[in-house]
Structures are given as C-alpha cells and as structure tokens.
Enzyme design. Sequence first.
Site, PDB file in Angstrom:
ATOM      1  N   ASN A 108       9.241   4.631   3.490  1.00 37.30           N
ATOM      2  CA  ASN A 108       9.115   4.051   4.820  1.00 37.30           C
ATOM      3  C   ASN A 108      10.455   3.462   5.231  1.00 37.30           C
ATOM      4  OD1 ASN A 108       6.118   3.669   5.743  1.00 37.30           O
ATOM      5  ND2 ASN A 108       6.130   3.342   3.535  1.00 37.30           N
TER       6      ASN A 108
ATOM      7  N   ARG B 174       0.848  -1.204   0.000  1.00 39.20           N
ATOM      8  CA  ARG B 174       0.000   0.000   0.000  1.00 39.20           C
ATOM      9  C   ARG B 174       0.884   1.255   0.000  1.00 39.20           C
ATOM     10  NH1 ARG B 174      -0.700   4.740   2.604  1.00 39.20           N
ATOM     11  NH2 ARG B 174      -0.346   3.712   4.597  1.00 39.20           N
ATOM     12  N   ASP B 175       1.542   1.535   1.086  1.00 38.43           N
ATOM     13  CA  ASP B 175       2.310   2.775   1.182  1.00 38.43           C
ATOM     14  C   ASP B 175       3.462   2.783   0.174  1.00 38.43           C
ATOM     15  OD1 ASP B 175       3.557   5.136   2.030  1.00 38.43           O
ATOM     16  OD2 ASP B 175       3.186   4.727   4.137  1.00 38.43           O
TER      17      ASP B 175
ATOM     18  N   HIS C 255       4.471   4.111  12.623  1.00 38.21           N
ATOM     19  CA  HIS C 255       4.657   4.110  11.171  1.00 38.21           C
ATOM     20  C   HIS C 255       5.672   5.214  10.856  1.00 38.21           C
ATOM     21  CE1 HIS C 255       2.928   3.796   6.976  1.00 38.21           C
ATOM     22  NE2 HIS C 255       3.477   4.988   6.915  1.00 38.21           N
TER      23      HIS C 255
ATOM     24  N   HIS D 260       8.777   7.025   8.602  1.00 34.67           N
ATOM     25  CA  HIS D 260       9.448   7.221   7.309  1.00 34.67           C
ATOM     26  C   HIS D 260      10.894   7.635   7.551  1.00 34.67           C
ATOM     27  CE1 HIS D 260       6.228   6.842   4.222  1.00 34.67           C
ATOM     28  NE2 HIS D 260       5.504   6.830   5.319  1.00 34.67           N
TER      29      HIS D 260
ATOM     30  N   CYS E  52       3.795   9.561   0.957  1.00 32.82           N
ATOM     31  CA  CYS E  52       2.472  10.095   0.648  1.00 32.82           C
ATOM     32  C   CYS E  52       2.591  11.087  -0.504  1.00 32.82           C
ATOM     33  CB  CYS E  52       1.878  10.786   1.874  1.00 32.82           C
ATOM     34  SG  CYS E  52       0.322  11.611   1.498  1.00 32.82           S
TER      35      CYS E  52
HETATM   36  N1  COA Z   1     -13.101   4.154  -4.277  1.00 31.92           N
HETATM   37  C1  COA Z   1     -13.193   4.429  -5.591  1.00 31.92           C
HETATM   38  N2  COA Z   1     -13.563   5.623  -6.070  1.00 31.92           N
HETATM   39  C2  COA Z   1     -13.874   6.588  -5.182  1.00 31.92           C
HETATM   40  C3  COA Z   1     -13.804   6.351  -3.805  1.00 31.92           C
HETATM   41  C4  COA Z   1     -13.385   5.082  -3.352  1.00 31.92           C
HETATM   42  N3  COA Z   1     -13.254   4.788  -2.065  1.00 31.92           N
HETATM   43  N4  COA Z   1     -14.137   7.484  -3.165  1.00 31.92           N
HETATM   44  C5  COA Z   1     -14.435   8.392  -4.108  1.00 31.92           C
HETATM   45  N5  COA Z   1     -14.283   7.852  -5.328  1.00 31.92           N
HETATM   46  C6  COA Z   1     -14.464   8.514  -6.625  1.00 31.92           C
HETATM   47  C7  COA Z   1     -15.838   9.096  -6.758  1.00 31.92           C
HETATM   48  O1  COA Z   1     -16.726   8.151  -7.321  1.00 31.92           O
HETATM   49  C8  COA Z   1     -15.612  10.260  -7.677  1.00 31.92           C
HETATM   50  O2  COA Z   1     -15.514   9.797  -9.001  1.00 31.92           O
HETATM   51  P1  COA Z   1     -16.145  10.674 -10.199  1.00 31.92           P
HETATM   52  O3  COA Z   1     -15.355  11.959 -10.188  1.00 31.92           O
HETATM   53  O4  COA Z   1     -15.875   9.820 -11.395  1.00 31.92           O
HETATM   54  O5  COA Z   1     -17.568  10.856  -9.837  1.00 31.92           O
HETATM   55  C9  COA Z   1     -14.219  10.748  -7.278  1.00 31.92           C
HETATM   56  O6  COA Z   1     -13.577   9.615  -6.689  1.00 31.92           O
HETATM   57  C10 COA Z   1     -14.239  11.885  -6.296  1.00 31.92           C
HETATM   58  O7  COA Z   1     -15.118  11.561  -5.245  1.00 31.92           O
HETATM   59  P2  COA Z   1     -15.589  12.606  -4.121  1.00 31.92           P
HETATM   60  O8  COA Z   1     -16.544  11.910  -3.215  1.00 31.92           O
HETATM   61  O9  COA Z   1     -16.006  13.877  -4.768  1.00 31.92           O
HETATM   62  O10 COA Z   1     -14.321  12.787  -3.282  1.00 31.92           O
HETATM   63  P3  COA Z   1     -13.206  13.920  -3.313  1.00 31.92           P
HETATM   64  O11 COA Z   1     -12.869  14.348  -4.682  1.00 31.92           O
HETATM   65  O12 COA Z   1     -13.564  14.920  -2.267  1.00 31.92           O
HETATM   66  O13 COA Z   1     -11.966  13.029  -2.822  1.00 31.92           O
HETATM   67  C11 COA Z   1     -11.236  11.261  -1.358  1.00 31.92           C
HETATM   68  C12 COA Z   1     -11.895  12.618  -1.493  1.00 31.92           C
HETATM   69  C13 COA Z   1     -11.007  11.065   0.117  1.00 31.92           C
HETATM   70  C14 COA Z   1     -12.153  10.173  -1.901  1.00 31.92           C
HETATM   71  C15 COA Z   1      -9.929  11.221  -2.158  1.00 31.92           C
HETATM   72  O14 COA Z   1      -9.206  12.396  -1.889  1.00 31.92           O
HETATM   73  C16 COA Z   1      -9.085  10.018  -1.796  1.00 31.92           C
HETATM   74  O15 COA Z   1      -9.381   8.889  -2.152  1.00 31.92           O
HETATM   75  N6  COA Z   1      -7.970  10.237  -1.078  1.00 31.92           N
HETATM   76  C17 COA Z   1      -7.069   9.196  -0.648  1.00 31.92           C
HETATM   77  C18 COA Z   1      -5.734   9.789  -0.413  1.00 31.92           C
HETATM   78  C19 COA Z   1      -4.733   8.727  -0.033  1.00 31.92           C
HETATM   79  O16 COA Z   1      -4.901   7.540  -0.180  1.00 31.92           O
HETATM   80  N7  COA Z   1      -3.582   9.229   0.463  1.00 31.92           N
HETATM   81  C20 COA Z   1      -2.461   8.434   0.800  1.00 31.92           C
HETATM   82  C21 COA Z   1      -2.644   7.599   2.020  1.00 31.92           C
HETATM   83  S1  COA Z   1      -2.723   8.502   3.515  1.00 31.92           S
HETATM   84 ZN    ZN Z   2       3.463   6.194   5.197  1.00 34.74          ZN
END
Ligand code: COA
Ligand code: ZN
Length: 307
Positions: free
Chosen positions: A253, A17-18, A211, A213, A244
């Site tokens: 990490n 994942r990370d 965790h 880095h 990240c």
């Molecule tokens: N799985 C798949 N797709 C997802 C989803 C999920 N869990 N959550 C949201 N989406 C999709 C939505 O369907 C939407 O798609 P579309 O634009 O085609 O309609 C798009 O992503 C945006 O969704 P929205 O609800 O508007 O969220 P957002 O744009 O405010 O994004 C997060 C917020 C949290 C979903 C997004 O920023 C994210 O996934 N972040 C993860 C960051 C991460 O993993 N960081 C590293 C680890 S700490």
């Molecule tokens: Zn990390």
Amino acid sequence: MAMYMPEKVELIEVCPRDGFQNIHDMIPTEKKVAIIKKLAKAGFKRMEITSFVSPKAIPQMADARAVTAAVMDTLRAEGVEAVALVPNARGAEDAIACGIDELTFVISVSRAHNMANVRRTPEESMEQFKGLVEKYGHQIKFRLGLATALGCPFGEEITAERVAAMTKFGLDLGCEEVMIADTVGISNPVRTYKLMRELLMQFGAQRFVMHLHDTRGLALANTVAAMQVGIHKFESAAGGLGGCPFAPGAAGNVATEDVLNMMTQMGIETGIDAGRLMEAVSLIREDVHASIVSHMALLCPGAPEPA
Ligand code: COA
Ligand code: ZN
C-alpha cells in the site's frame, strides 16, 4: 488558476490487515496488538485492524478474535473505530461478536481476481453481500470494497460503467461508502482522475474511500489526482506494507507516513501526529519481518526540512 485540493482529509490506517496479511512469517499476536495500540495513539478515526477470513486462505489473520479482544479498549479510549474485512456470514458473525464497528466486504470488479480471491464470480459475491447486509445490516455498518477497480492483474478490461454499476449496487443496499481499490497499483493519475470524476458526478465525493497500492511508484500521484476531483478519504498502511496474496505482482500500500508528509506539506489537515505514527513504524520495523519501504522511514538523517 488554483489547483483544487480538499482542506481536510481522513486517513484510514490499514497496515494491521492489508499490511500484515501478506507477511509470510507469523507475527506473534502480542506484537500485532502492540503495533495497533501504538497506531491508535496517532490520531486515526478508523483503523482496519484485522480480517475474519478462512485461516486456510490467509493464515496470518487466524488470530483475528484475539487481536480484536486485546485492542478494543484502547481503540475505544482513543476514539478509533475498528474496521475489519469479512468474506462471508461466518466472518461477519465473528466480527460482530468481537465488537467491530464497521465491516469491509471486498468484491473484485475483475472476474478472474474475484475467483482467485474468494472462489466466486463477482455476481455470486454480490448476491452473497446482499444477503449479508439484509441479515446483519441492522447490527453493523457495511462498506463495499471494489478491488481491481483501477485495473486487473489478469488483463481483463475494467470499465468505469462496471465500477459505477457495482458502486450503485452497494449504495442501493444501504452502504454509506464504497472503497475504490487499485489492488495491484496499476493505475496512473489520468486513469484515476477520469474514473473518480465519473463516480463523483454520479454519487458525490463523501461516498468514496480510495485504497491505492504503490507497485509502480504512482500511488501518491494517484492520490493527488483523486484529491483534485474532490476525494477526501484515503486508506494507507504504515511502513508501506501490504498486498493481496491472490493478485500476482501486488506490492505494498501507499505508506501512511508518505501520504501524511505530502498532506502536511500541502497544508491539508489530517489530524494525524507524525511523531506518534513514526513510533509505530519503528515498532513495525523491529517486530515484523518485512522491509519498510516508505520514503519517510528511509529518509537520510540530515535531509533538509521543507520550509
Ligand atoms: N473464518 C474462519 N474460517 C472460515 C471462514 C471465516 N470467515 N470462512 C470459511 N472458513 C473456513 C471453513 O470453516 C472451512 O474450513 P474447513 O476446511 O476446516 O471446513 C474453510 O475455511 C473453507 O470454507 P468454505 O466455506 O468452503 O470456503 P472456500 O474454501 O470457498 O473459501 C473464502 C472462501 C471466502 C472463505 C476464503 O477464500 C477466504 O477467506 N478468502 C479471503 C481472501 C482474502 O482475505 N483476501 C485478501 C483481502 S481482499
Ligand atoms: Zn490492498
């Protein structure tokens, strides 16, 4: 006076994942699967295998369902619990449907980093997490991950009081563990020791997973500092991959093989087979377009073995 060290620690592998989330070139699903299966044979009890996040935010994790489906039998057979990171209800539902055992929900202590990562304030994320635990907590175990708990990439002050308050929030919701992350590898052993001592005095050692880095080369030193306090659960990534994408300057990490080597040299039990782990690192080296930066993987042939 003897230096306190735990006799036994748990190492939780997070490279799939990370480690992978920060790799620009798409890693073919079958290569991820092969690496996870190899890692599963090294003796980990838990592995973070993917994240169910928006593919727009992290394109590399778009194959979360396929990866999970392909590795689940092997994980079960090897007695490895599957952990996945989720940012919202959709992610939690997908992960539960795929048979994931434990979910990590990350909230950044830093407001700026939380906005960059998930476009919400920490308070909004806490509200959202509460809703998730209330809705899905009877189906799956949740762990709260506190990103930037040991320093913020945007210069915000991170206080121990704030980290303690967010920890209490997670534990009060029913989480068994809270993950304390040095997301950008900005801590030092004194800072790590002070924060973890404060948290342990309030909540107890078994509640925490660290965790760390290695951005500035201090992750092993921070690991020792945390162990001196009594922490005995650590996340790390094979090959030293990771970071990240939404934290400027975040590097890998701490490498699992380096942590394992240190633990072994200190006589601390981990249950991990170093040979099998290095087989997985070799596979990562072959199949992933990333530099393997661990000391153990770069060790010169013929380097003396510690007695
Ligand atoms: N799985 C798949 N797709 C997802 C989803 C999920 N869990 N959550 C949201 N989406 C999709 C939505 O369907 C939407 O798609 P579309 O634009 O085609 O309609 C798009 O992503 C945006 O969704 P929205 O609800 O508007 O969220 P957002 O744009 O405010 O994004 C997060 C917020 C949290 C979903 C997004 O920023 C994210 O996934 N972040 C993860 C960051 C991460 O993993 N960081 C590293 C680890 S700490
Ligand atoms: Zn990390």
